[in-house]
Write an enzyme that holds these catalytic residues in place. Structure first.
Site, mmCIF file in Angstrom:
data_model
loop_
_atom_site.group_PDB
_atom_site.id
_atom_site.type_symbol
_atom_site.label_atom_id
_atom_site.label_comp_id
_atom_site.label_asym_id
_atom_site.label_seq_id
_atom_site.Cartn_x
_atom_site.Cartn_y
_atom_site.Cartn_z
ATOM 1 N N CYS A 1 -34.616 41.067 -47.936
ATOM 2 C CA CYS A 1 -33.135 40.027 -48.982
ATOM 3 C C CYS A 1 -32.790 41.346 -50.586
ATOM 4 O O CYS A 1 -31.633 41.479 -50.145
ATOM 5 C CB CYS A 1 -32.624 39.419 -49.263
ATOM 6 N N HIS B 1 -26.698 38.731 -52.969
ATOM 7 C CA HIS B 1 -27.328 38.611 -51.444
ATOM 8 C C HIS B 1 -26.698 37.364 -50.667
ATOM 9 O O HIS B 1 -26.276 36.013 -51.756
ATOM 10 C CB HIS B 1 -28.847 38.796 -51.319
ATOM 11 N N ASN C 1 -26.329 36.031 -42.948
ATOM 12 C CA ASN C 1 -27.328 37.346 -43.770
ATOM 13 C C ASN C 1 -27.441 37.899 -43.547
ATOM 14 O O ASN C 1 -27.959 38.381 -41.975
ATOM 15 C CB ASN C 1 -28.338 36.296 -43.755
#
Ligand code: COA
Length: 329
Positions: free
Chosen positions: A112, A256, A286
């Protein structure tokens, strides 16, 4: 010398997967998913669609906005943990799809945090005078890695597919990347990881490993959450300190998109309202390395910031890795 972001672009697959779809495939509910993560829907690839396709589409949009010819790019860096093939990296495919001849290209596997890692590396190349125009991409197809069943429900509902890209250009002006900070704490790597296929045994994949579901991502959600809500504020503060900024000098934090509750906790710890912490996780879930450039594109389209504003990107993910970048837009 600074690296100015002169073009950005993003791409998500057309197929929308709603929480109601998830309810059909596993023991979950729209209420559970929304209350725990803020996610309403995500985009997943269809058969024949790949991470390199998404990366190409996002890159072409970024190149168009930059107003450059693709041939002007002299380095390609792609953040991804879901390349089309086990090797080589997706950057080689992207480099070819964009017709970039023999220009250098490599992948960054920092999960990420990979977009910020890639941005930082591109920035170093530009500051060193080794490159003038760098294409930085985050691209992921997580959907094909997920355990879409009751056993995998804690991760399967969270992830989406997508890509985002940025063109960096050497500039002597005020605008550009002010600083980047990268961190990793490998001792926590087994709290969020995908073990197989690994190169530490032969053959890399067996029927037993598949039966044991060791090729699916595994996550200790609570530990990830606990670490994320500490590391995000810490690394955002690090970016502000490095540039003598107060939170009032920052127009927008683009984190993020891991979980709405993580972003809300970050806002609380930073003493700001959610107006200052961009969120679009309800639409995409996500998307790992792609989430920051996708969010950056949407925030710009929505007029959330404009020329001269200071932005902070921040990420946390598998590794554990975490990172921030301060950018004068
Ligand atoms: N639907 C319904 N129930 C689910 C579920 C799902 N999709 N996934 C897990 N559950 C169940 C669990 O089995 C557990 O049941 P039990 O109490 O009977 O054992 C219950 O929900 C509570 O689980 P818990 O893990 O305590 O929930 P939580 O409030 O911590 O939320 C996460 C779970 C995963 C949403 C949360 O921990 C999280 O967001 N962590 C960070 C994840 C992340 O950001 N990962 C990516 C990092 S980049």
């Amino acid at each position: 010398m600074k690296s100015q972001i002169i073009g950005i672009g993003s791409c998500v697959p057309d197929k929308v997967v709603t929480n109601a779809d998830m309810e059909q495939w596993m023991d979950t509910s729209d209420e559970w998913i929304q209350s725990r993560s803020g996610i309403k829907e995500r985009h997943w690839v269809s058969e024949g669609e790949s991470a390199s396709d998404l990366a190409e589409s996002a890159s072409r949009k970024a190149i168009e906005m930059a107003g450059i010819q693709a041939e002007e790019i002299d380095l390609v860096i792609v953040g991804t943990i879901t390349s089309d093939y086990f090797f080589p990296g997706i950057s080689a495919q992207l480099q070819d799809k964009l017709g970039l001849g023999t220009v250098g290209a490599f992948d960054i596997k920092a999960a990420c945090s990979a977009f910020i890692y890639a941005l930082s590396i591109g920035d170093q190349f530009i500051r060193a005078g080794t490159a003038e125009t760098v294409l930085v991409v985050g691209a992921e197809v997580q959907s094909t890695a997920l355990n879409i069943s009751d056993e995998g429900r804690d991760t399967a509902v969270l992830f989406g597919d997508g890509a985002g890209a940025a063109v960096l250009k050497a500039s002597k002006g005020e605008r550009g990347i002010l600083s980047t900070h990268l961190h990793c704490q490998g001792k926590h790597l087994k709290l969020l990881w995908c073990e197989e296929p690994g190169s530490n045994h032969h053959p890399r994949m067996t029927e037993d490993l598949l039966k044991e579901a060791r090729h699916y991502p595994m996550m200790n959600g609570r530990e990830v959450f606990k670490n994320a809500v500490t590391r995000f504020p810490e690394v955002i503060q690090e970016a502000m300190d490095a540039n003598q900024l107060s939170i009032d000098d920052v127009a927008l934090i683009i984190p993020h998109q891991a979980n709405l509750r993580i972003s809300q906790a970050v806002a609380k710890r930073m003493g700001v309202s959610m107006d200052k912490v961009y969120s679009n996780i309800h639409k995409y879930g996500n998307t790992t390395a792609a989430s920051i450039p996708i969010a950056l594109c949407e925030a710009l389209e929505e007029g959330e910031f404009s020329e001269g504003d200071t932005l902070i990107f921040a990420a946390f993910g598998a590794g554990f890795t975490w990172a921030s970048a301060a950018v004068k837009w």
